[in-house]
Design a protein around this motif. Structure first.
Motif, mmCIF file in Angstrom:
data_model
loop_
_atom_site.group_PDB
_atom_site.id
_atom_site.type_symbol
_atom_site.label_atom_id
_atom_site.label_comp_id
_atom_site.label_asym_id
_atom_site.label_seq_id
_atom_site.Cartn_x
_atom_site.Cartn_y
_atom_site.Cartn_z
ATOM 1 N N LEU A 14 -3.034 -1.247 11.383
ATOM 2 C CA LEU A 14 -2.311 0.020 11.523
ATOM 3 C C LEU A 14 -0.941 -0.006 10.839
ATOM 4 N N LEU A 15 -0.379 -1.192 10.627
ATOM 5 C CA LEU A 15 1.000 -1.298 10.155
ATOM 6 C C LEU A 15 1.266 -0.561 8.850
ATOM 7 N N PRO A 16 0.440 -0.675 7.812
ATOM 8 C CA PRO A 16 0.752 0.034 6.562
ATOM 9 C C PRO A 16 0.837 1.547 6.719
ATOM 10 N N PHE A 17 0.179 2.088 7.744
ATOM 11 C CA PHE A 17 0.153 3.540 7.931
ATOM 12 C C PHE A 17 1.254 4.034 8.868
ATOM 13 N N MET A 18 1.768 3.155 9.712
ATOM 14 C CA MET A 18 2.758 3.594 10.704
ATOM 15 C C MET A 18 4.131 2.975 10.486
ATOM 16 N N ALA A 19 4.187 1.823 9.848
ATOM 17 C CA ALA A 19 5.462 1.147 9.604
ATOM 18 C C ALA A 19 5.401 0.448 8.258
ATOM 19 N N PRO A 20 5.373 1.205 7.147
ATOM 20 C CA PRO A 20 5.290 0.606 5.813
ATOM 21 C C PRO A 20 6.437 -0.377 5.586
ATOM 22 N N GLY A 21 6.092 -1.523 5.030
ATOM 23 C CA GLY A 21 7.112 -2.532 4.764
ATOM 24 C C GLY A 21 7.279 -3.534 5.888
#
Length: 693
Positions: free
Chosen positions: A519-526
């Protein structure tokens, strides 16, 4: 050659005898004081000392040992134990000499030749492992005892981690009392435990300072506080208070209303601090009439221009509104006394005080500098469009001002129905009126979800102390979640804080972390994905069922989870809590529904004096009944909690309940990372795209 286990168990038995003798000596002491208040304070101190010496039969007094170059040998445990001669039998994990147990390595030994860890079962030593730090032929390997302790199943509140503190965690725990530390911690890295153990260490190392000033733990909700409430008492610290932002600010008024998201976000905006500051100080008027005081046969005057100079000087001093108002009668009285002296009188301090308390001075002060209460100011601000426009000029635009105004204002401040955001504004106003007392240290957990105004409220409570700020930017699930720690620390007034990163997960299995990290790339890029030291490929199960089979499949998953040891969390969309509880009840599965806990009592910092008014010494030795192994957890309450096995029901519905897609995915990230040993996802609706890959 004697068996090390036998000799170590014998040493444990002797240590327990010494601890029991220490407690008996404490209980035998008689309080002798001519002053009743001092006597009660001493009695309370003795009670706390006796409570800290209660032995826990389910664990041992020590969990490790270090042997040093100089021949010294130290047993490290949860508390200090001494023999009748005062010589240490067990040293407190917080003592400086214990640092070597946590940090010694082959590259930096801290004088340690051998480190021994003990395996504990039911209060007995059942195993041990030795590391010989000076033996070049010994291969460094993962400690099985350490791994078992980290992964040990648990039911009930969070336990302490004194036996498993890692070097990077220990550095944070032992940061100096004057240092504010901000910990960015991924799921399972132990950031909450680190913050609580830092509080315990600070109280140990700086007892005199923090014992007077006080330590406060601020969490996101009552369920979280219930989860962590046992950690500090297990370490002998019974005076630390736990609260939420809602309870902390509830001294100004009860929360009886809910704001829409846009309104709540605006009320939590840092710009509101300037608006309410103006609202308070706008009540100070420029004097247009002189102060007239009849005294004897004469009428004495302070001209309007001179009174205006006094008022202007007080408003420019930078003190709080009420404090400056308290000075005004004395300044006016002093101006009159100068006239008395010029007329040949010789007034003293008693005359000045009498003049300051006179009816004429009080009336004049009330007209120019009225006494205010936070509800009065906020009620006027949110009810009077013209007043709000004047206070918000250049700060908020007209649309934002319209959002703030109550559509149907209450007739009086006392009849107002305050929201959580209103209560935080009341707290801000109260600080403009009178300075909020500061504590010695505040631990703020899940800080990424606090609004700027909530952060200001917390910051006021450690303005002369320090703080431990804990959170994970990726787990921000409120509309006002912080974009960065720099922004949060600025609102807290702690721009000098040290940022520490914890990215090694010790509690959450790698398979679970990797699944949630999709989920990280979609909700917290970087944001980089956390890593886990636990490789357990069987810890993740995803079950897709028809809609009609959703709840039967949930029961099956819960029963499967109950086959293993430890706690089980059934995390469901908030709207499905009642349905889930009813289903489990019908299946005969005992459970507890989170969210039913009462909020902690409001925290009055003026009363934070080290006393423990809720103590019950009659039950100190009686453990509470064990809680049910299964908890039904609303998705919005799951943050900060952990369970050995987690069943997540219908994750797509959880995400859809949030105001936007990113917040929904962040909610899922939080929910999916609550599992310590195993996660099963049960769903009928299609999963969000990142999880369906």
């Amino acid at each position: 050659m004697s068996d090390p286990l036998v000799s170590e168990q014998a040493y444990l038995a002797r240590a327990r005898e010494h601890l029991g003798e220490m407690r008996r000596r404490t209980l035998s002491l008689e309080v002798q004081s001519a002053d009743r208040l001092n006597g009660e304070f001493l009695a309370a101190a003795l009670w706390r000392r006796a409570a800290s010496l209660v032995d826990d039969p389910t664990t041992t007094l020590f969990f490790g040992r270090t042997d040093h170059d100089d021949g010294e040998r130290w047993y490290v445990g949860r508390r200090h134990v001494a023999d009748p001669h005062g010589d240490p039998v067990v040293i407190d994990w917080r003592a400086d000499v214990s640092r070597a147990f946590y940090r010694a390595s082959r590259t930096e030994r801290f004088g340690v030749v051998r480190r021994r860890r003990f395996g504990i079962e039911a209060g007995r030593i059942t195993a041990y492992e030795d590391e010989h730090l000076t033996d070049p032929g010994e291969r460094e390997q993962r400690s099985e005892i350490l791994a078992r302790e980290i992964e040990r199943p648990r039911v009930g509140p969070m336990r302490d981690i004194v036996a498993t503190i890692q070097p990077e965690q220990d550095e944070i725990v032992r940061a100096d009392v004057g240092t504010t530390v901000c910990v960015q911690g991924a799921p399972g890295t132990g950031k909450t435990a680190v913050g609580l153990h830092r509080a315990a260490w600070l109280l140990y190392a700086f007892r005199e300072k923090l014992g007077r000033a006080g330590v406060l733990v601020v969490g996101p909700n009552a369920s979280f506080l219930d989860h962590v409430s046992a950690v500090l008492p297990s370490l002998g610290e019974v005076e630390v208070r736990h609260t939420t932002v809602e309870a902390m600010t509830a001294v100004h008024g009860a929360v009886r209303a809910t704001d829409e998201v846009a309104v709540a976000t605006l009320k939590g905006d840092a710009r509101m601090a300037e608006v309410v500051r103006r609202a308070v100080w706008s009540h100070v008027a420029t004097p247009t009439e002189p102060l007239v005081l009849p005294r004897g046969s004469r009428r004495w005057r302070v001209p309007a221009y001179e009174a205006a100079e006094i008022v202007a000087e007080l408003t420019g001093r930078g003190v709080r509104y009420a404090a400056a108002r308290d000075m005004l009668p004395q300044r006016l009285s002093h101006a009159l006394l100068l006239q008395f002296e010029e007329a040949g009188d010789s007034p003293d301090d008693r005359v000045q005080d009498a003049v300051a308390r006179s009816r004429e001075v009080k009336r004049w002060v009330d007209a120019v500098w009225p006494a205010l209460t936070p509800p009065q100011v906020l009620h006027r601000l949110l009810s009077d469009a013209a007043f709000l426009a004047a206070c918000a000029d250049g700060v908020l635009d007209t649309d934002e001002q319209a959002l703030l105004l109550h559509p149907k204002p209450a007739r009086t401040p006392g009849a107002s129905r305050w929201s959580l955001q209103d209560v935080v504004l009341l707290d801000e106003i109260a600080d403009v009126l009178r300075r909020t007392p500061s504590l010695g240290h505040v631990v703020l957990d899940e800080a990424q979800d606090n609004s700027p105004m909530q952060l200001r409220a917390v910051g006021r409570r450690c303005s002369t102390g320090s703080a431990t700020v804990l959170g994970d930017i990726a787990q921000g699930t409120t509309p006002w979640a912080t974009p960065s720690w720099d922004a949060s620390l600025a609102h807290l007034g702690r721009t000098d804080a040290v940022l520490e990163i914890l990215d090694r997960g010790f509690r959450v299995p790698a398979a679970v972390i990797e699944y949630a990290a999709r989920l990280l790339p979609f909700m917290a890029p970087g944001m980089s994905a956390p890593t886990s030291v636990r490789d357990d490929p069987g810890s993740l199960v995803v079950t897709h069922v028809p809609a009609a089979r959703l709840w039967p499949a949930t029961v099956t998953a819960v029963r499967h989870a109950l086959e293993a040891e430890g706690s089980v969390g059934v995390i469901v969309p908030d709207a499905a809590v009642a349905r889930c509880a009813k289903t489990l009840l019908g299946a005969g599965i005992e459970h507890h529904v989170l969210g039913d806990e009462a909020l902690p009592e409001p925290v009055d910092l003026d009363a934070t004096d080290g006393s423990r008014d809720d103590a019950d010494d009659g039950g100190a030795d009686r453990p509470p009944p064990p809680p049910p192994r299964v908890s039904v957890v609303p998705a919005t309450t799951a943050k900060g909690l952990e369970y050995d096995r987690v069943v997540v029901v219908e994750p797509t519905a959880m995400a859809a309940a949030e105001p936007d897609e990113r917040t929904g995915l962040r909610r899922l990230y939080v929910v999916l990372t609550r599992a310590v040993s195993g996660l099963e996802v049960v769903h009928a609706e299609p999963l969000p795209d990142p999880l369906a890959v």
